[in-house]
Design a protein around this motif. Structure first.
Motif, PDB file in Angstrom:
ATOM      1  N   SER A 189      57.650 -13.762 133.141  1.00 42.25           N
ATOM      2  CA  SER A 189      58.513 -12.623 132.820  1.00 42.25           C
ATOM      3  C   SER A 189      59.893 -12.752 133.467  1.00 42.25           C
ATOM      4  O   SER A 189      60.909 -12.438 132.832  1.00 42.25           O
ATOM      5  CB  SER A 189      57.851 -11.310 133.245  1.00 42.25           C
ATOM      6  OG  SER A 189      57.560 -11.305 134.636  1.00 42.25           O
ATOM      7  N   MET A 190      59.968 -13.220 134.718  1.00 45.59           N
ATOM      8  CA  MET A 190      61.270 -13.360 135.358  1.00 45.59           C
ATOM      9  C   MET A 190      62.077 -14.484 134.711  1.00 45.59           C
ATOM     10  O   MET A 190      63.276 -14.337 134.448  1.00 45.59           O
ATOM     11  CB  MET A 190      61.137 -13.607 136.862  1.00 45.59           C
ATOM     12  CG  MET A 190      62.495 -13.631 137.572  1.00 45.59           C
ATOM     13  SD  MET A 190      62.407 -13.716 139.372  1.00 45.59           S
ATOM     14  CE  MET A 190      62.038 -15.460 139.618  1.00 45.59           C
ATOM     15  N   VAL A 211      46.916 -20.013 134.160  1.00 39.53           N
ATOM     16  CA  VAL A 211      47.941 -18.974 134.024  1.00 39.53           C
ATOM     17  C   VAL A 211      48.970 -19.362 132.974  1.00 39.53           C
ATOM     18  O   VAL A 211      49.342 -18.552 132.122  1.00 39.53           O
ATOM     19  CB  VAL A 211      48.628 -18.707 135.387  1.00 39.53           C
ATOM     20  CG1 VAL A 211      49.784 -17.717 135.228  1.00 39.53           C
ATOM     21  CG2 VAL A 211      47.620 -18.186 136.400  1.00 39.53           C
ATOM     22  N   VAL A 212      49.458 -20.599 133.023  1.00 34.42           N
ATOM     23  CA  VAL A 212      50.557 -20.975 132.138  1.00 34.42           C
ATOM     24  C   VAL A 212      50.145 -21.024 130.670  1.00 34.42           C
ATOM     25  O   VAL A 212      50.993 -20.907 129.781  1.00 34.42           O
ATOM     26  CB  VAL A 212      51.198 -22.320 132.556  1.00 34.42           C
ATOM     27  CG1 VAL A 212      51.838 -22.204 133.924  1.00 34.42           C
ATOM     28  CG2 VAL A 212      50.190 -23.454 132.521  1.00 34.42           C
ATOM     29  N   GLU A 213      48.864 -21.180 130.410  1.00 33.88           N
ATOM     30  CA  GLU A 213      48.420 -21.119 129.015  1.00 33.88           C
ATOM     31  C   GLU A 213      48.764 -19.761 128.409  1.00 33.88           C
ATOM     32  O   GLU A 213      49.100 -19.667 127.232  1.00 33.88           O
ATOM     33  CB  GLU A 213      46.919 -21.383 128.924  1.00 33.88           C
ATOM     34  CG  GLU A 213      46.542 -22.845 128.981  1.00 33.88           C
ATOM     35  CD  GLU A 213      47.223 -23.667 127.900  1.00 33.88           C
ATOM     36  OE1 GLU A 213      47.179 -23.254 126.713  1.00 33.88           O
ATOM     37  OE2 GLU A 213      47.818 -24.709 128.225  1.00 33.88           O
ATOM     38  N   LYS A 214      48.695 -18.727 129.234  1.00 31.89           N
ATOM     39  CA  LYS A 214      49.026 -17.378 128.762  1.00 31.89           C
ATOM     40  C   LYS A 214      50.535 -17.153 128.755  1.00 31.89           C
ATOM     41  O   LYS A 214      51.047 -16.336 127.978  1.00 31.89           O
ATOM     42  CB  LYS A 214      48.334 -16.337 129.639  1.00 31.89           C
ATOM     43  CG  LYS A 214      46.815 -16.472 129.692  1.00 31.89           C
ATOM     44  CD  LYS A 214      46.211 -15.471 130.661  1.00 31.89           C
ATOM     45  CE  LYS A 214      44.690 -15.644 130.761  1.00 31.89           C
ATOM     46  NZ  LYS A 214      44.303 -16.910 131.410  1.00 31.89           N
ATOM     47  N   SER A 215      51.260 -17.851 129.618  1.00 28.18           N
ATOM     48  CA  SER A 215      52.708 -17.645 129.696  1.00 28.18           C
ATOM     49  C   SER A 215      53.422 -18.127 128.439  1.00 28.18           C
ATOM     50  O   SER A 215      54.491 -17.619 128.093  1.00 28.18           O
ATOM     51  CB  SER A 215      53.289 -18.345 130.929  1.00 28.18           C
ATOM     52  OG  SER A 215      53.272 -19.748 130.775  1.00 28.18           O
ATOM     53  N   LYS A 216      52.851 -19.097 127.745  1.00 33.53           N
ATOM     54  CA  LYS A 216      53.495 -19.622 126.538  1.00 33.53           C
ATOM     55  C   LYS A 216      53.711 -18.518 125.504  1.00 33.53           C
ATOM     56  O   LYS A 216      54.754 -18.469 124.839  1.00 33.53           O
ATOM     57  CB  LYS A 216      52.647 -20.749 125.947  1.00 33.53           C
ATOM     58  CG  LYS A 216      52.568 -21.986 126.827  1.00 33.53           C
ATOM     59  CD  LYS A 216      51.627 -23.033 126.241  1.00 33.53           C
ATOM     60  CE  LYS A 216      51.501 -24.242 127.167  1.00 33.53           C
ATOM     61  NZ  LYS A 216      50.545 -25.251 126.650  1.00 33.53           N
ATOM     62  N   LYS A 217      52.757 -17.618 125.384  1.00 32.51           N
ATOM     63  CA  LYS A 217      52.864 -16.521 124.419  1.00 32.51           C
ATOM     64  C   LYS A 217      54.004 -15.580 124.814  1.00 32.51           C
ATOM     65  O   LYS A 217      54.816 -15.187 123.970  1.00 32.51           O
ATOM     66  CB  LYS A 217      51.540 -15.753 124.362  1.00 32.51           C
ATOM     67  CG  LYS A 217      51.515 -14.594 123.383  1.00 32.51           C
ATOM     68  CD  LYS A 217      50.113 -14.009 123.303  1.00 32.51           C
ATOM     69  CE  LYS A 217      50.018 -12.878 122.286  1.00 32.51           C
ATOM     70  NZ  LYS A 217      50.729 -11.674 122.767  1.00 32.51           N
ATOM     71  N   LEU A 218      54.095 -15.227 126.104  1.00 31.51           N
ATOM     72  CA  LEU A 218      55.154 -14.328 126.553  1.00 31.51           C
ATOM     73  C   LEU A 218      56.532 -14.953 126.348  1.00 31.51           C
ATOM     74  O   LEU A 218      57.469 -14.282 125.900  1.00 31.51           O
ATOM     75  CB  LEU A 218      54.954 -13.974 128.032  1.00 31.51           C
ATOM     76  CG  LEU A 218      55.896 -12.927 128.637  1.00 31.51           C
ATOM     77  CD1 LEU A 218      55.190 -12.135 129.722  1.00 31.51           C
ATOM     78  CD2 LEU A 218      57.171 -13.543 129.210  1.00 31.51           C
ATOM     79  N   LEU A 219      56.660 -16.237 126.657  1.00 33.34           N
ATOM     80  CA  LEU A 219      57.943 -16.918 126.510  1.00 33.34           C
ATOM     81  C   LEU A 219      58.370 -16.953 125.045  1.00 33.34           C
ATOM     82  O   LEU A 219      59.542 -16.740 124.715  1.00 33.34           O
ATOM     83  CB  LEU A 219      57.859 -18.336 127.074  1.00 33.34           C
ATOM     84  CG  LEU A 219      57.627 -18.432 128.589  1.00 33.34           C
ATOM     85  CD1 LEU A 219      57.298 -19.868 128.981  1.00 33.34           C
ATOM     86  CD2 LEU A 219      58.841 -17.932 129.360  1.00 33.34           C
ATOM     87  N   ALA A 220      57.405 -17.198 124.155  1.00 29.69           N
ATOM     88  CA  ALA A 220      57.726 -17.223 122.728  1.00 29.69           C
ATOM     89  C   ALA A 220      58.144 -15.842 122.238  1.00 29.69           C
ATOM     90  O   ALA A 220      59.123 -15.701 121.491  1.00 29.69           O
ATOM     91  CB  ALA A 220      56.516 -17.734 121.942  1.00 29.69           C
ATOM     92  N   GLU A 221      57.412 -14.809 122.668  1.00 35.05           N
ATOM     93  CA  GLU A 221      57.735 -13.443 122.257  1.00 35.05           C
ATOM     94  C   GLU A 221      59.096 -13.008 122.793  1.00 35.05           C
ATOM     95  O   GLU A 221      59.780 -12.188 122.159  1.00 35.05           O
ATOM     96  CB  GLU A 221      56.655 -12.479 122.732  1.00 35.05           C
ATOM     97  CG  GLU A 221      55.315 -12.653 122.010  1.00 35.05           C
ATOM     98  CD  GLU A 221      54.222 -11.781 122.593  1.00 35.05           C
ATOM     99  OE1 GLU A 221      54.430 -11.241 123.700  1.00 35.05           O
ATOM    100  OE2 GLU A 221      53.164 -11.659 121.947  1.00 35.05           O
ATOM    101  N   ALA A 222      59.501 -13.556 123.946  1.00 30.84           N
ATOM    102  CA  ALA A 222      60.798 -13.219 124.531  1.00 30.84           C
ATOM    103  C   ALA A 222      61.943 -13.976 123.868  1.00 30.84           C
ATOM    104  O   ALA A 222      63.114 -13.738 124.184  1.00 30.84           O
ATOM    105  CB  ALA A 222      60.786 -13.506 126.035  1.00 30.84           C
ATOM    106  N   VAL A 231      54.342 -25.356 132.469  1.00 38.57           N
ATOM    107  CA  VAL A 231      53.711 -26.539 133.068  1.00 38.57           C
ATOM    108  C   VAL A 231      52.677 -26.093 134.098  1.00 38.57           C
ATOM    109  O   VAL A 231      52.962 -25.279 134.975  1.00 38.57           O
ATOM    110  CB  VAL A 231      54.775 -27.441 133.747  1.00 38.57           C
ATOM    111  CG1 VAL A 231      54.106 -28.637 134.423  1.00 38.57           C
ATOM    112  CG2 VAL A 231      55.811 -27.889 132.732  1.00 38.57           C
ATOM    113  N   GLY A 232      51.475 -26.641 133.991  1.00 33.14           N
ATOM    114  CA  GLY A 232      50.410 -26.321 134.929  1.00 33.14           C
ATOM    115  C   GLY A 232      50.322 -27.317 136.063  1.00 33.14           C
ATOM    116  O   GLY A 232      50.652 -28.498 135.907  1.00 33.14           O
ATOM    117  N   GLY A 233      49.905 -26.835 137.226  1.00 31.25           N
ATOM    118  CA  GLY A 233      49.760 -27.713 138.377  1.00 31.25           C
ATOM    119  C   GLY A 233      49.439 -26.926 139.630  1.00 31.25           C
ATOM    120  O   GLY A 233      49.086 -25.743 139.568  1.00 31.25           O
TER     121      GLY A 233
END
Length: 343
Positions: A189-190, A211-222, A231-233
């Protein structure tokens, strides 16, 4: 108002402490109504406790007593005959409210946090982490094993950090930066907000793979998915190279000095000499003034083993990792942007 009238209106020391203690009952009541999603059921108008109980599969009389207590604190409005309506305070618990506090109430006032706080005395007596002692694992391992609790936590962080994120965007000039890497960036989100405000900027959200698997959706929607990777790690092992600005919001405060240094040294290893490190944290005042950081510090003591720090403590931590504290940028909130450069 004369002096005698003013003094008469002030609670006695006993009354003042009793008011503080009653905050526990209020917070538990808020947890219950947040968990049940009661504010959402009142969105279209007042309802009776019986109607709310039928909608939430709860005991009508018991629910009425909780709502009546919270109405006394202004969280709901009691309209008589056991009917209740939303107030501005209750509207913060709507699931889709801007900066909704519903998930924060669920996480901080109940579930795993509540059980850990029951073990708070253990932390004070031993210096150990109350959560780890109670559950036999750290909180991040717990979230790996309890996906619903992890979802609640991530939702809580996304919603309650929106006002902080906006303050960061308004306070810091990213015009001279090219690629931002948000270490421990959660759902992104930030990063998304910074990239929306700075169309020239590319980004990376770096967090645990789950976590980052879910972040891809938020980034696309934004609308920044094409400019931002997820990137996961494990930031204790390494962090992505290639950024000229590295950010962390509410990450270093989760860890003691030893583990914080591992993260910072990993960033220093890949950050260019002209790069910048930005921490979004609450700085503990060096004097005795009241400040949110002093309350958050006890959350860290109980839940993660981390701590909130003074400016001088951050300067020492940076120096050990090969950084130099360059400035502290205030925001419109109680959180600051702590900027460090290579030493």
């Amino acid at each position: 108002m004369n002096t005698n009238q003013h003094n008469a209106a002030q609670p006695s020391p006993t009354e003042a402490v009793l008011q503080m203690m009653s905050g526990f009952w209020i917070s538990r009541g808020i947890y219950v109504v947040a968990k049940l999603g009661l504010a959402d059921h009142l969105r279209d108008g007042a309802k009776t406790a019986a109607e709310l109980a039928a909608a939430t599969d709860t005991h009508a009389d018991s629910l009425n007593r909780v709502m009546r207590m919270l109405a006394t604190a202004g969280v709901f409005r009691h309209e008589g005959e056991d009917r209740f309506a939303l107030t501005p305070l209750a509207e913060t618990l709507l699931t889709d409210a801007p900066n909704s506090l519903r998930w924060f109430a669920i996480v901080e006032m109940g579930d795993e946090h509540y059980e850990a706080w029951g073990n708070f005395l253990h932390s004070v007596k031993t210096g150990e982490i109350a959560f780890d002692s109670h559950f036999g694992m750290n909180i991040w391992e717990y979230y790996e094993q309890h996906p619903e609790n992890a979802r609640n936590f991530n939702n809580s962080m996304t919603n309650t950090t929106q006002f902080v994120t906006q303050a960061v965007v308004e306070a810091y000039d990213f015009s001279g930066c090219q690629k931002l890497i948000d270490v421990g960036g959660g759902l992104g989100s930030m990063t998304a907000a910074i990239l929306r405000a700075n169309p020239h900027l590319a980004g990376v959200v770096f967090d645990a793979p789950s976590v980052v698997e879910k972040s891809k959706k938020l980034l696309a929607e934004a609308g920044v998915g094409e400019r931002c990777e997820a990137v996961g790690g494990d930031f204790f092992e390494s962090v992505p190279a290639g950024g000229d600005v590295y950010t962390m919001r509410w990450i270093i405060h989760d860890w003691d000095d030893e583990r914080s240094l591992k993260i910072l040294k990993n960033i220093r290893r890949v950050m260019p000499e002209n790069g910048k490190l930005l921490l979004v944290e609450a700085i503990v005042p060096s004097d005795g003034q009241p400040h949110l950081s002093k309350f958050m510090d006890l959350i860290m003591l109980t839940m993660t083993g981390g701590r909130e720090r003074t400016e001088s403590e951050y300067a020492i931590l940076f120096a050990k990792a090969g950084f130099k504290l360059s400035r502290v940028v205030p925001t419109a909130t109680e959180f600051c942007i702590i900027e460090a450069v290579t030493a």
